[in-house]
Design a protein around this motif. Structure first.
Motif, PDB file in Angstrom:
ATOM      1  N   ASN A 101      65.869  10.677 115.190  1.00 54.94           N
ATOM      2  CA  ASN A 101      66.107  12.045 115.689  1.00 54.94           C
ATOM      3  C   ASN A 101      64.798  12.636 116.216  1.00 54.94           C
ATOM      4  OD1 ASN A 101      69.018  12.611 114.551  1.00 54.94           O
ATOM      5  ND2 ASN A 101      67.875  11.700 112.857  1.00 54.94           N
ATOM      6  N   PRO A 102      64.194  11.973 117.204  1.00 52.23           N
ATOM      7  CA  PRO A 102      62.838  12.352 117.611  1.00 52.23           C
ATOM      8  C   PRO A 102      62.714  13.778 118.146  1.00 52.23           C
ATOM      9  CG  PRO A 102      63.787  10.777 119.164  1.00 52.23           C
ATOM     10  CD  PRO A 102      64.722  10.856 118.003  1.00 52.23           C
ATOM     11  N   ASP A 103      63.803  14.339 118.654  1.00 50.64           N
ATOM     12  CA  ASP A 103      63.715  15.706 119.186  1.00 50.64           C
ATOM     13  C   ASP A 103      63.920  16.772 118.126  1.00 50.64           C
ATOM     14  OD1 ASP A 103      63.417  14.540 121.652  1.00 50.64           O
ATOM     15  OD2 ASP A 103      65.574  14.613 122.096  1.00 50.64           O
ATOM     16  N   ARG A 104      64.313  16.343 116.932  1.00 49.28           N
ATOM     17  CA  ARG A 104      64.659  17.333 115.899  1.00 49.28           C
ATOM     18  C   ARG A 104      63.797  17.243 114.648  1.00 49.28           C
ATOM     19  NH1 ARG A 104      70.143  19.038 116.007  1.00 49.28           N
ATOM     20  NH2 ARG A 104      69.292  20.846 114.901  1.00 49.28           N
ATOM     21  N   VAL A 105      63.179  16.074 114.419  1.00 46.32           N
ATOM     22  CA  VAL A 105      62.585  15.823 113.106  1.00 46.32           C
ATOM     23  C   VAL A 105      61.230  15.119 113.209  1.00 46.32           C
ATOM     24  CG1 VAL A 105      62.963  14.711 110.861  1.00 46.32           C
ATOM     25  CG2 VAL A 105      64.941  15.515 112.160  1.00 46.32           C
ATOM     26  N   MET A 106      60.302  15.538 112.342  1.00 47.31           N
ATOM     27  CA  MET A 106      59.008  14.877 112.186  1.00 47.31           C
ATOM     28  C   MET A 106      58.873  14.521 110.704  1.00 47.31           C
ATOM     29  SD  MET A 106      55.303  16.736 112.739  1.00 47.31           S
ATOM     30  CE  MET A 106      55.517  16.945 114.488  1.00 47.31           C
ATOM     31  N   ALA A 107      58.237  13.377 110.405  1.00 49.09           N
ATOM     32  CA  ALA A 107      58.196  12.934 109.007  1.00 49.09           C
ATOM     33  C   ALA A 107      56.774  12.846 108.454  1.00 49.09           C
ATOM     34  CB  ALA A 107      58.884  11.576 108.874  1.00 49.09           C
ATOM     35  N   LEU A 108      56.623  13.295 107.217  1.00 54.81           N
ATOM     36  CA  LEU A 108      55.353  13.177 106.492  1.00 54.81           C
ATOM     37  C   LEU A 108      55.533  12.186 105.348  1.00 54.81           C
ATOM     38  CD1 LEU A 108      54.433  16.979 106.083  1.00 54.81           C
ATOM     39  CD2 LEU A 108      54.079  15.503 108.064  1.00 54.81           C
ATOM     40  N   ALA A 109      54.515  11.375 105.131  1.00 54.33           N
ATOM     41  CA  ALA A 109      54.586  10.332 104.099  1.00 54.33           C
ATOM     42  C   ALA A 109      54.230  10.900 102.729  1.00 54.33           C
ATOM     43  CB  ALA A 109      53.616   9.210 104.456  1.00 54.33           C
ATOM     44  N   GLY A 110      54.920  10.425 101.720  1.00 54.27           N
ATOM     45  CA  GLY A 110      54.537  10.746 100.344  1.00 54.27           C
ATOM     46  C   GLY A 110      53.583   9.660  99.860  1.00 54.27           C
ATOM     47  N   ILE A 111      52.345  10.026  99.622  1.00 54.99           N
ATOM     48  CA  ILE A 111      51.366   9.048  99.136  1.00 54.99           C
ATOM     49  C   ILE A 111      50.523   9.706  98.049  1.00 54.99           C
ATOM     50  CG2 ILE A 111      49.399   7.561  99.710  1.00 54.99           C
ATOM     51  CD1 ILE A 111      50.400   7.495 102.601  1.00 54.99           C
ATOM     52  N   ASP A 112      50.555   9.133  96.858  1.00 59.76           N
ATOM     53  CA  ASP A 112      49.665   9.602  95.793  1.00 59.76           C
ATOM     54  C   ASP A 112      48.311   8.942  96.047  1.00 59.76           C
ATOM     55  OD1 ASP A 112      48.200   9.892  93.385  1.00 59.76           O
ATOM     56  OD2 ASP A 112      50.069  10.146  92.258  1.00 59.76           O
ATOM     57  N   PRO A 113      47.276   9.759  96.332  1.00 59.68           N
ATOM     58  CA  PRO A 113      45.991   9.169  96.735  1.00 59.68           C
ATOM     59  C   PRO A 113      45.336   8.342  95.625  1.00 59.68           C
ATOM     60  CG  PRO A 113      45.757  11.532  96.387  1.00 59.68           C
ATOM     61  CD  PRO A 113      47.228  11.223  96.297  1.00 59.68           C
ATOM     62  N   ARG A 114      45.858   8.440  94.402  1.00 65.79           N
ATOM     63  CA  ARG A 114      45.297   7.631  93.317  1.00 65.79           C
ATOM     64  C   ARG A 114      45.736   6.172  93.397  1.00 65.79           C
ATOM     65  NH1 ARG A 114      47.284  11.485  88.545  1.00 65.79           N
ATOM     66  NH2 ARG A 114      49.067  11.544  89.994  1.00 65.79           N
ATOM     67  N   ALA A 118      46.086   3.261  98.800  1.00 65.00           N
ATOM     68  CA  ALA A 118      46.626   4.459  99.458  1.00 65.00           C
ATOM     69  C   ALA A 118      46.299   4.483 100.959  1.00 65.00           C
ATOM     70  CB  ALA A 118      46.083   5.721  98.784  1.00 65.00           C
ATOM     71  N   VAL A 119      45.095   4.049 101.330  1.00 67.05           N
ATOM     72  CA  VAL A 119      44.710   4.084 102.746  1.00 67.05           C
ATOM     73  C   VAL A 119      45.558   3.099 103.557  1.00 67.05           C
ATOM     74  CG1 VAL A 119      42.846   3.585 104.382  1.00 67.05           C
ATOM     75  CG2 VAL A 119      42.374   4.945 102.335  1.00 67.05           C
ATOM     76  N   GLY A 130      55.610   5.356 112.217  1.00 66.80           N
ATOM     77  CA  GLY A 130      55.613   6.519 113.126  1.00 66.80           C
ATOM     78  C   GLY A 130      55.549   7.865 112.435  1.00 66.80           C
ATOM     79  N   MET A 131      55.030   7.901 111.193  1.00 65.94           N
ATOM     80  CA  MET A 131      54.939   9.191 110.493  1.00 65.94           C
ATOM     81  C   MET A 131      53.742   9.996 111.017  1.00 65.94           C
ATOM     82  SD  MET A 131      56.148   7.935 106.710  1.00 65.94           S
ATOM     83  CE  MET A 131      57.335   9.171 106.146  1.00 65.94           C
ATOM     84  N   ARG A 132      53.738  11.303 110.773  1.00 64.96           N
ATOM     85  CA  ARG A 132      52.750  12.175 111.415  1.00 64.96           C
ATOM     86  C   ARG A 132      51.859  12.948 110.445  1.00 64.96           C
ATOM     87  NH1 ARG A 132      54.681  14.230 116.350  1.00 64.96           N
ATOM     88  NH2 ARG A 132      52.756  15.418 116.308  1.00 64.96           N
ATOM     89  N   GLY A 133      52.024  12.697 109.159  1.00 65.03           N
ATOM     90  CA  GLY A 133      51.207  13.425 108.201  1.00 65.03           C
ATOM     91  C   GLY A 133      51.502  12.972 106.788  1.00 65.03           C
ATOM     92  N   VAL A 134      50.942  13.717 105.828  1.00 68.32           N
ATOM     93  CA  VAL A 134      51.088  13.360 104.419  1.00 68.32           C
ATOM     94  C   VAL A 134      51.506  14.590 103.625  1.00 68.32           C
ATOM     95  CG1 VAL A 134      49.799  12.691 102.341  1.00 68.32           C
ATOM     96  CG2 VAL A 134      49.435  11.456 104.469  1.00 68.32           C
ATOM     97  N   LYS A 135      52.366  14.370 102.633  1.00 64.27           N
ATOM     98  CA  LYS A 135      52.706  15.430 101.687  1.00 64.27           C
ATOM     99  C   LYS A 135      52.059  15.098 100.352  1.00 64.27           C
ATOM    100  CE  LYS A 135      54.770  18.731  99.389  1.00 64.27           C
ATOM    101  NZ  LYS A 135      56.057  19.347  99.147  1.00 64.27           N
ATOM    102  N   TYR A 150      39.868  12.139  99.386  1.00 61.60           N
ATOM    103  CA  TYR A 150      38.998  12.186 100.562  1.00 61.60           C
ATOM    104  C   TYR A 150      39.093  10.916 101.414  1.00 61.60           C
ATOM    105  CZ  TYR A 150      36.503  16.622 100.609  1.00 61.60           C
ATOM    106  OH  TYR A 150      36.175  17.935 100.779  1.00 61.60           O
ATOM    107  N   LYS A 151      39.240   9.765 100.723  1.00 61.37           N
ATOM    108  CA  LYS A 151      39.366   8.497 101.478  1.00 61.37           C
ATOM    109  C   LYS A 151      40.583   8.556 102.399  1.00 61.37           C
ATOM    110  CE  LYS A 151      37.430   5.507  97.946  1.00 61.37           C
ATOM    111  NZ  LYS A 151      37.857   4.650  96.849  1.00 61.37           N
ATOM    112  N   LEU A 152      41.642   9.150 101.869  1.00 61.98           N
ATOM    113  CA  LEU A 152      42.885   9.244 102.629  1.00 61.98           C
ATOM    114  C   LEU A 152      42.765  10.292 103.758  1.00 61.98           C
ATOM    115  CD1 LEU A 152      45.550   7.740 102.005  1.00 61.98           C
ATOM    116  CD2 LEU A 152      46.398   9.844 100.996  1.00 61.98           C
ATOM    117  N   LEU A 153      42.147  11.414 103.420  1.00 56.63           N
ATOM    118  CA  LEU A 153      42.048  12.514 104.394  1.00 56.63           C
ATOM    119  C   LEU A 153      41.170  12.136 105.587  1.00 56.63           C
ATOM    120  CD1 LEU A 153      41.858  15.664 102.068  1.00 56.63           C
ATOM    121  CD2 LEU A 153      43.868  14.561 103.082  1.00 56.63           C
ATOM    122  N   GLU A 154      40.160  11.300 105.343  1.00 59.22           N
ATOM    123  CA  GLU A 154      39.317  10.836 106.450  1.00 59.22           C
ATOM    124  C   GLU A 154      40.169  10.139 107.498  1.00 59.22           C
ATOM    125  OE1 GLU A 154      35.952   8.152 105.401  1.00 59.22           O
ATOM    126  OE2 GLU A 154      35.418   9.840 104.071  1.00 59.22           O
TER     127      GLU A 154
END
Ligand SMILES: [Zn+2]
Length: 308
Positions: A101-114, A118-119, A130-135, A150-154
């Motif tokens: 549903n590319p015109d309606r939805v964007m997805a964020l990944a669930g990743i526990d940085p511990r 994780a990277v 094709g995900m666009r961010g992290v929750k 921080y490793k993940l955020l970089e």
């Protein structure tokens, strides 16, 4: 344009997890002065929370007039029940809903940085799924500005991704000290280009968020869970929303629902309508404009997410 920036896409909901989430729901119902019928809530949760292919998501968006939704997965290493493989399977399923549903939805990944890898998980989620961010749910017990994160955020910043990070106290076992908005302050210094959405804006504890958002250009916040006060204590909600907009700027406030968790206690349509009606219905002395409503319901998010 109406954009929901906070939606939990849940591929499958085990019955035992429904109980854990019900304390949030019953608290909400009490504030909203609504009858609490646990069996009825469990039935509604079973019927609406699990949504493997996003059919319920899209149907709900169509019904309530939401044009675009940011969906997320949740991951935690607490308790050891979720393996890395399971977390990535969940991320893949959530990502597929957005891909279909590319015109309606964007997805964020669930990743526990511990997590050790994780990277690698993040790279797979971006490059292959094709995900666009992290929750983040730091209240599971990690500092969102700690070295593991921080490793993940970089990597996240370098990929132009966004971070949606839970803020605000919740009932135990949530470790609320990790959900303090002030823990996002270093991120604004060390990752100035990373767009960060503080889920709930710290909720009742919104002032530290507003104080930060005033100064950090890329710190935003969403209105998920504020519907509880909007419906239960309307005047309080109007007052607080007015004050936080006056401090942080209306461009920092984004619409969010915490659906499908919260769609069992109030129709999404009503939540949107309540915000649309603010200019007309807010109590005497508290003013909102239609421009502010448009910005909150979608204009701000469209800019941040790069939607046209
Ligand atoms: Zn949430």
């Amino acid at each position: 344009m109406i954009i929901d920036t906070h939606y939990h896409q849940i591929p499958a909901m085990p019955d035992e997890m429904i109980g854990a989430l019900l304390s949030d729901i019953t608290r909400a119902l009490k504030i909203m002065n609504k009858k609490i019928d646990i069996d009825d809530l469990i039935e509604k949760a079973k019927a609406s929370w699990g949504d493997p292919d996003g059919e319920k998501l899209i149907a709900g968006m169509d019904e309530s007039g939401v044009d675009y939704t940011v969906i997320c997965a949740i991951d935690t290493i607490e308790g050891g029940a979720i393996t890395t493989e399971m977390a990535q399977l969940q991320n893949k399923m959530v990502a597929d809903v957005a891909r279909n549903n590319p015109d309606r939805v964007m997805a964020l990944a669930g990743i526990d940085p511990r997590r050790e890898n994780a990277v690698d998980m993040l790279c797979e989620c971006f490059d292959d799924f094709g995900m666009r961010g992290v929750k983040y749910h730091p209240d599971f017990g990690f500092d969102p500005s700690g070295p593991e994160s921080y490793k993940l955020l970089e990597v996240l910043e370098s990929k132009g991704g966004i971070l949606l990070s839970h803020t605000g106290p919740l009932h135990p076992p949530s470790r609320s000290k990790y959900a303090e908005p002030v823990l996002l302050s270093d991120i604004g210094v060390d990752f100035p280009d990373l767009k960060v959405i503080a889920a709930h804006m710290g909720y009742i504890n919104w002032r530290p968020w507003a104080a930060l958002a005033t100064h950090q250009p890329n710190l935003f916040g969403d209105l998920a869970m504020w519907d509880v006060y909007a419906f239960g204590r309307y005047e309080l909600f109007c007052r607080e929303l007015r004050d936080l907009i006056d401090f942080a700027g209306v461009e920092k406030v984004l619409f969010g629902t915490d659906n499908p968790i919260f769609s069992i206690v109030r129709p999404t349509k009503d939540w949107i309508q309540l915000i649309k009606d603010l200019p007309e219905k807010a109590p005497a002395g508290i003013k909102f404009t239609n421009e502010e409503v448009d910005a909150i319901l979608g204009g701000n998010a469209a800019k941040i997410l790069g939607l046209t």
